[in-house]
Design a protein around this motif. Structure first.
Motif, PDB file in Angstrom:
ATOM      1  N   ARG A  92       6.712  11.648  -1.963  1.00  0.00           N
ATOM      2  CA  ARG A  92       6.106  10.139  -2.626  1.00  0.00           C
ATOM      3  C   ARG A  92       7.086  11.094  -4.681  1.00  0.00           C
ATOM      4  O   ARG A  92       6.708  11.646  -4.796  1.00  0.00           O
ATOM      5  CB  ARG A  92       5.268  10.183  -2.591  1.00  0.00           C
ATOM      6  CG  ARG A  92       4.661   8.988  -3.115  1.00  0.00           C
ATOM      7  CD  ARG A  92       3.155   7.886  -2.747  1.00  0.00           C
ATOM      8  NE  ARG A  92       2.370   8.788  -3.243  1.00  0.00           N
ATOM      9  CZ  ARG A  92       1.314   8.772  -3.392  1.00  0.00           C
ATOM     10  NH1 ARG A  92       1.024   8.975  -1.628  1.00  0.00           N
ATOM     11  NH2 ARG A  92       0.787   9.456  -3.696  1.00  0.00           N
ATOM     12  N   GLU A 106       1.011  -1.473  -0.338  1.00  0.00           N
ATOM     13  CA  GLU A 106      -0.335  -0.003  -0.263  1.00  0.00           C
ATOM     14  C   GLU A 106       0.870   1.320  -0.235  1.00  0.00           C
ATOM     15  O   GLU A 106       1.734   1.068   0.950  1.00  0.00           O
ATOM     16  CB  GLU A 106      -1.218   0.099   1.506  1.00  0.00           C
ATOM     17  CG  GLU A 106      -1.888   1.108   1.521  1.00  0.00           C
ATOM     18  CD  GLU A 106      -2.970   1.000   2.176  1.00  0.00           C
ATOM     19  OE1 GLU A 106      -3.810   1.576   2.517  1.00  0.00           O
ATOM     20  OE2 GLU A 106      -3.053   0.175   2.697  1.00  0.00           O
ATOM     21  N   SER A 107       0.191   2.149  -0.623  1.00  0.00           N
ATOM     22  CA  SER A 107       1.204   3.475  -0.912  1.00  0.00           C
ATOM     23  C   SER A 107       1.235   4.505   0.325  1.00  0.00           C
ATOM     24  O   SER A 107      -0.647   4.583   0.075  1.00  0.00           O
ATOM     25  CB  SER A 107       0.988   4.015  -1.925  1.00  0.00           C
ATOM     26  OG  SER A 107       1.578   3.804  -3.629  1.00  0.00           O
ATOM     27  N   ARG A 108       2.347   4.814   0.450  1.00  0.00           N
ATOM     28  CA  ARG A 108       1.617   5.526   1.970  1.00  0.00           C
ATOM     29  C   ARG A 108       1.574   7.081   1.742  1.00  0.00           C
ATOM     30  O   ARG A 108       2.910   7.489   1.087  1.00  0.00           O
ATOM     31  CB  ARG A 108       2.108   5.542   2.718  1.00  0.00           C
ATOM     32  CG  ARG A 108       4.128   5.803   3.299  1.00  0.00           C
ATOM     33  CD  ARG A 108       4.524   5.176   4.097  1.00  0.00           C
ATOM     34  NE  ARG A 108       6.001   5.287   4.648  1.00  0.00           N
ATOM     35  CZ  ARG A 108       6.804   7.320   4.393  1.00  0.00           C
ATOM     36  NH1 ARG A 108       5.859   8.078   4.640  1.00  0.00           N
ATOM     37  NH2 ARG A 108       7.704   7.414   5.089  1.00  0.00           N
ATOM     38  N   ALA A 109       1.300   8.355   2.554  1.00  0.00           N
ATOM     39  CA  ALA A 109       1.524   9.885   1.774  1.00  0.00           C
ATOM     40  C   ALA A 109       2.456  10.070   2.956  1.00  0.00           C
ATOM     41  O   ALA A 109       2.962   9.631   3.576  1.00  0.00           O
ATOM     42  CB  ALA A 109      -0.184  10.509   3.143  1.00  0.00           C
TER      43      ALA A 109
END
Length: 335
Positions: free
Chosen positions: A32, A22-25
């Motif tokens: 990012r 999962e991509s995170r902020a």
């Protein structure tokens, strides 16, 4: 979700696994980036094997270099914005951040603008090599126009960058390679002379090339007992800079009774990248060279991210001249 390379145990290339995470902020002071290309380095092989100067924390990602586009910025980041074309400078620990993925969060201090005329593959091949060579050749002020500089293991990306930087500042680069197979490619890359160490006597050839003066600086990633041979070719008051440890054997301090007086030191690029002012100067110097065409990174071969293990195997085979780059394909690619 985005694909990220991770590994859960020490070992060979087979431990590298491409996973959906999962991509995170980005947090405060982070950005990012969507990764378009990744530059590979021997430091990552050593890290994967447990032979680097710090150990992985599992599950671990890895990677020091990349190029891409800013996707988002965290609190306090004011000099980067969404959509900016950027490159990544090695200025962090791989236990905290890594570049092997489709979308990665990195410290903003390690992300620098890239010139508009520099594509992602080229930009991913720049910063480890050119920053490493920049420190001893430029930042230290030890090398002057007309000085001879010995660059050992010169077919590496750092060696080729050092050849170009030496030429750029008016110095005379002398390259070494173990076998004759890479000699012409090093001459084509800008080396004034190439010494094939399997076939030629290194100190004797240095004496011949320099007219008996010796080299002002020797830039060596190998270390080990071979530094004593290198030291014989250094001019009195010159510098031996060891920036790697390809030879795991003990590295002796050159004996002052056997050689002219010289200065011997170790060096890592973190001396530049961990100092904001030094890094600012390095970025300005390298980006100027890229924009003008004086610096042209040599890319030996590219691999797809899905073939990351094969890319590591190729690097371990030691046959490349220049940089190995991994490219990342996106459905909406714009780079």
């Amino acid at each position: 979700m985005a694909k990220l390379v991770q590994f859960d145990r020490l070992g060979g290339p087979e431990v590298l696994t491409l996973r959906d995470v999962e991509s995170r902020a980005p947090g405060a002071g982070e950005v990012r980036i969507r990764v378009d290309a990744i530059g590979l380095n021997r430091a990552e092989i050593m890290y994967r094997e447990g032979a680097y100067f710090y150990q992985p924390v599992f599950p671990s990602t890895l990677g020091y270099e990349a190029a891409g586009v800013v996707e988002a910025t965290g609190e306090g980041v004011t000099d980067l914005a969404e959509g900016d074309l950027v490159a990544v400078v090695p200025a962090f620990l791989q236990t905290e951040y890594g570049t092997y993925g489709e979308s990665v969060v990195l410290p903003a201090s390690a992300v620098v603008p890239r010139p508009a005329n520099v594509d992602a593959t080229t930009a991913a091949a720049v910063w480890m090599a050119y920053t490493t060579a920049y420190g001893p050749l430029v930042e230290s002020g030890r090398v002057r126009p007309g000085d001879h500089v010995l660059i050992t293991a010169a077919s590496s990306s750092v060696g080729l960058a050092a050849i170009q930087i030496a030429r750029h500042i008016g110095a005379i680069p002398i390259a070494t390679t173990r076998g004759a197979g890479k000699k012409q490619r090093l001459l084509d890359a800008g080396a004034a002379d190439v010494i094939v160490t399997d076939d030629e006597d290194l100190p004797a050839r240095i004496e011949e090339i320099t007219g008996g003066e010796g080299v002002r600086l020797a830039f060596d990633p190998i270390a080990g007992p071979g530094v004593e041979t290198i030291a014989q070719g250094i001019a009195p008051g010159g510098h031996l800079v060891v920036y790697g440890a390809l030879d795991p054997r003990t590295t002796p301090l050159p004996n002052a009774q056997s050689f002219p007086a010289l200065n011997s030191s170790t060096y890592t690029l973190f001396e530049i990248t961990s100092d904001p002012e030094r890094l600012r100067r390095a970025v300005a110097f390298v980006n100027a060279g890229l924009a003008s065409g004086s610096f042209t990174p040599v890319v030996d071969k590219t691999f797809d991210l899905a073939d990351i293990a094969e890319a590591h195997r190729y690097m371990e085979a030691n046959g490349q001249v220049g940089k190995i780059v991994v490219t990342v394909t996106h459905d909406d690619t714009t780079s």
